[in-house]
Structure formats: C-alpha cells, structure tokens
Enzyme design. Structure first.
Site, PDB file in Angstrom:
ATOM      1  N   GLY A 129       2.983  -3.782  15.665  1.00 55.18           N
ATOM      2  CA  GLY A 129       3.593  -2.474  15.471  1.00 55.18           C
ATOM      3  C   GLY A 129       5.025  -2.395  15.970  1.00 55.18           C
ATOM      4  O   GLY A 129       5.766  -1.465  15.624  1.00 55.18           O
TER       5      GLY A 129
ATOM      6  N   TRP B 128     -16.674 -16.888   9.967  1.00 58.29           N
ATOM      7  CA  TRP B 128     -17.926 -16.148  10.140  1.00 58.29           C
ATOM      8  C   TRP B 128     -17.731 -14.864  10.941  1.00 58.29           C
ATOM      9  O   TRP B 128     -18.478 -13.903  10.791  1.00 58.29           O
ATOM     10  CB  TRP B 128     -18.977 -17.032  10.806  1.00 58.29           C
ATOM     11  CG  TRP B 128     -18.528 -17.639  12.100  1.00 58.29           C
ATOM     12  CD1 TRP B 128     -18.663 -17.101  13.348  1.00 58.29           C
ATOM     13  CD2 TRP B 128     -17.865 -18.891  12.267  1.00 58.29           C
ATOM     14  NE1 TRP B 128     -18.115 -17.936  14.299  1.00 58.29           N
ATOM     15  CE2 TRP B 128     -17.619 -19.057  13.659  1.00 58.29           C
ATOM     16  CE3 TRP B 128     -17.445 -19.900  11.389  1.00 58.29           C
ATOM     17  CZ2 TRP B 128     -16.978 -20.173  14.180  1.00 58.29           C
ATOM     18  CZ3 TRP B 128     -16.806 -21.016  11.916  1.00 58.29           C
ATOM     19  CH2 TRP B 128     -16.577 -21.150  13.283  1.00 58.29           C
ATOM     20  N   LYS B 129     -16.680 -14.827  11.779  1.00 65.65           N
ATOM     21  CA  LYS B 129     -16.447 -13.636  12.601  1.00 65.65           C
ATOM     22  C   LYS B 129     -16.003 -12.455  11.728  1.00 65.65           C
ATOM     23  O   LYS B 129     -16.492 -11.330  11.879  1.00 65.65           O
ATOM     24  CB  LYS B 129     -15.406 -13.938  13.671  1.00 65.65           C
ATOM     25  CG  LYS B 129     -15.849 -15.021  14.648  1.00 65.65           C
ATOM     26  CD  LYS B 129     -14.765 -15.319  15.674  1.00 65.65           C
ATOM     27  CE  LYS B 129     -15.210 -16.442  16.616  1.00 65.65           C
ATOM     28  NZ  LYS B 129     -14.169 -16.764  17.624  1.00 65.65           N
TER      29      LYS B 129
ATOM     30  N   HIS C 123       0.817  -1.203   0.000  1.00 64.73           N
ATOM     31  CA  HIS C 123       0.000   0.000   0.000  1.00 64.73           C
ATOM     32  C   HIS C 123       0.857   1.263   0.000  1.00 64.73           C
ATOM     33  O   HIS C 123       0.377   2.347   0.330  1.00 64.73           O
ATOM     34  CB  HIS C 123      -0.953  -0.002   1.192  1.00 64.73           C
ATOM     35  CG  HIS C 123      -2.057  -1.010   1.047  1.00 64.73           C
ATOM     36  ND1 HIS C 123      -1.824  -2.362   1.108  1.00 64.73           N
ATOM     37  CD2 HIS C 123      -3.386  -0.860   0.810  1.00 64.73           C
ATOM     38  CE1 HIS C 123      -2.974  -3.011   0.930  1.00 64.73           C
ATOM     39  NE2 HIS C 123      -3.926  -2.119   0.745  1.00 64.73           N
TER      40      HIS C 123
ATOM     41  N   VAL D 291      -2.526  -1.886  14.921  1.00 63.67           N
ATOM     42  CA  VAL D 291      -3.214  -2.993  14.263  1.00 63.67           C
ATOM     43  C   VAL D 291      -3.854  -2.431  12.995  1.00 63.67           C
ATOM     44  O   VAL D 291      -4.681  -1.525  13.066  1.00 63.67           O
ATOM     45  CB  VAL D 291      -4.286  -3.606  15.175  1.00 63.67           C
ATOM     46  CG1 VAL D 291      -5.038  -4.711  14.445  1.00 63.67           C
ATOM     47  CG2 VAL D 291      -3.662  -4.144  16.459  1.00 63.67           C
ATOM     48  N   ASP D 292      -3.447  -2.942  11.855  1.00 64.26           N
ATOM     49  CA  ASP D 292      -3.933  -2.459  10.555  1.00 64.26           C
ATOM     50  C   ASP D 292      -4.303  -3.696   9.742  1.00 64.26           C
ATOM     51  O   ASP D 292      -3.444  -4.353   9.160  1.00 64.26           O
ATOM     52  CB  ASP D 292      -2.824  -1.642   9.877  1.00 64.26           C
ATOM     53  CG  ASP D 292      -3.243  -1.085   8.513  1.00 64.26           C
ATOM     54  OD1 ASP D 292      -4.346  -1.417   8.054  1.00 64.26           O
ATOM     55  OD2 ASP D 292      -2.452  -0.337   7.917  1.00 64.26           O
TER      56      ASP D 292
END
Length: 332
Positions: A304, A225-226, A44, A172-173
């Site tokens: 991180g 499913w979560k 990205h 958290v990404d």
C-alpha cells in the site's frame, strides 16, 4: 495517455445515467472505477468498465437495484444485493459495517445476491478512512483448480486486509491465485509474460504465458496448496454467513453473478491503547522498510505504500489510461 480525474468521472457517469442509474449513484460508481485506475489498479478500474456495461446491457446487473437489509444476528447483518451494481453494493456494505463497528467495536455485513465489486481495495480504504481495520472478501465463479486438480472447481476469491496508518495505510488486496484474470489480460495486451509461473497450459504444464493460462482456465493457486485451501475456506464462510450462493452454485449460472461477500470493520478508536497504536504501527512498518533489498534498485516497501505516490501523480498529471480501452469506453 493521461486524462484528468474529473473528466474520466464525468464520462463514466454519463454512460451510467444513460442506462438508467440515478445521478448521485452514477457519480459514486464512476468515482470508484476511476479511483482504482488513479491508484494504479488499472485491471479493475477503467479497463473493467466496458465489461461492467456489457453486463448491465445484458440484464445481469440492475442499475436501479439497491441492497436491502434482511436480518441481524448480534453484530452481523445479512443484506440482499438484489443483483445491483457490485461496487455500489460493496461501498454500502462496508459503510454499514463501519457504522456497526463505531457502536460495538466490530461490525460485519454479509452480502448475498450481488455482482462483481470491481476493485476490492476501494472498500478497505473506506474502512481505514473511518479509523477501522477492514477485512473483506468475496467468492467467485469456478475459475481455478483445487490443488492437484486438473479442472476449475473453486474460485480465486479475492481478500482484502486494510490497516489505518496516517495518510498511507497498509492495504493488502489479493486473489487466491498467483494472478487474477484481469492481470493476465493486462500482461497479454502488453505482450509480456507473467514474472513467475502463473498457471497451467492445456497440456498441464506450468507456464508464464498469460494467454495459455487464460485459455486453459487453470490458474495456479497462490502458495500452491495453501492458496487452494484459503480459497475453499473463504467461499464456505462467505456463503454460510450471507446465506448466498457458493462458488459451485455460481458456476451453474450463465455468468458470474449473485456472488456472496463479507465486510468486516474493527474500530480502533474504541480501544484503550489507541494513542499508542499509531506509533507502534509506524515502528513496525519502518522496521520492514529498512530491510536490506536483494536488488539495490528495488527497495522494500510495505503493501500500500506505493499507492500514495501513484495517486498523487494521477491527480497532478492525469490518470493513466490505455488508449484502446479509452476509445472503447467513449463509444459504448
């Protein structure tokens, strides 16, 4: 190869100014792209720049447009991205959320009609650099099946959670799929399989082959499913609060554009126990890092923590870039 950070920024800035973006905005946009690669998020960062430029050239991104304020409800502001550059709109939205948080403890900016924000973690880091917890997410075009479905009707809707801690924040990404499409492209270009099952092939069989997953457009939701449920809820909240398009509606467009995003900042400096917070965060993270690893060669780290090392190497040795991507960028 490795290329100095400032040289990369200069080249990307030149490409953007030639397309009508003003100098200051082009410098910021270029820096956001290069910062992603410098932190090791190559999919990205620079790798995504050619796609961004193609969307500009095709008229889907208006480099001169800027997000505009529309309305305010309590500590929530609604903004219209005006189809402008996604990373610039996102940077502005988080900046504004932080300003509201400094005044009121918590600030929320709901952004509609914007474009892909590139590396989402950039804006989480923007929050923590200003002493705030950052919580942000976006919806996307339909690119993942709901759990139990055989066709893509929900987005993988990336989510960021960022917590300030000295010079190594928790970051958290993640997308709601096991792997993003950018990650699949990276694995495919390197001739590697996904480390775990990442989706289905065209026959509905689970596979680790990134090419087959990308071709079928049947990503495996994170946590089965979560992850599917999370993706659906994030989409609903994003378009309801922003007043923007849903994943279903984005899917009716020619490409992924006019997405809806949420930026939330919580100012920790306003809390009465702020002086104890850093010590308690440190104790928690040290407790996690002291875990006995399953493999001695792979010590446990909190999310991180490895970014700092990669960034320091990038600034000292140059940012790692893929040769073919770099050649493409230079000839845009």
């Amino acid at each position: 190869m490795r290329i100095p950070f400032d040289e990369l920024v200069s080249v990307l800035k030149e490409k953007l100014t030639k397309r009508g973006m003003d100098e200051e905005t082009a410098a910021l946009s270029a820096r956001l792209f290069v910062s992603a690669s410098a932190d090791g998020v190559y999919t990205h960062g620079l790798n995504r720049f050619p796609l961004f430029v193609s969307l500009v050239d095709r008229g889907f991104v208006d480099v001169k447009a800027r997000a505009v304020f529309e309305s305010r409800i309590g500590n929530i502001e609604r903004w219209n991205g005006m189809k402008g550059p996604g990373n610039i709109n996102a940077w502005m939205a988080m900046k504004r959320a932080v300003e509201i948080a400094h005044e009121n403890g918590i600030g929320v900016v709901a952004l509609r009609n914007t474009n892909h924000w590139m590396r989402a973690g950039n804006y989480g880091l923007e929050a923590v650099e200003n002493g705030c917890i950052g919580i942000l997410w976006t919806n996307a075009m339909p690119n993942m099946p709901a759990w139990g479905a055989a066709e893509a009707r929900i987005g993988n809707n990336p989510l960021v959670l960022a917590v300030p801690y000295k010079d190594t924040p928790v970051l958290v990404d993640i997308a709601m799929s096991m792997f993003s499409y950018g990650k699949l492209d990276l694995y495919k270009s390197e001739g590697r399989e996904c480390p775990v099952d990442g989706g289905y092939d065209e026959n509905g069989n689970l596979t680790r082959d990134p090419g087959k997953i990308a071709s079928s457009r049947q990503l495996l939701p994170m946590g089965y499913w979560k992850g599917s449920g999370m993706a659906i809820a994030l989409d609903l909240i994003a378009f309801l609060i922003s007043g923007g398009r849903s994943t279903r509606e984005i899917g009716e467009l020619e490409c992924e554009t006019e997405v809806s995003q949420i930026f939330m900042a919580i100012d920790l400096q306003l809390f009465p126990d702020k002086d104890e917070m850093e010590e308690r965060i440190g104790n928690t993270l040290s407790f996690i890092d002291a875990s006995r690893p399953r493999k001695e060669s792979s010590p446990v780290h909190y999310p991180g923590e490895g970014m700092k090392r990669v960034r320091e190497e990038s600034m000292r040795l140059g940012v790692y870039v893929d040769d073919s991507i770099w050649e493409t960028v230079k000839t845009l």
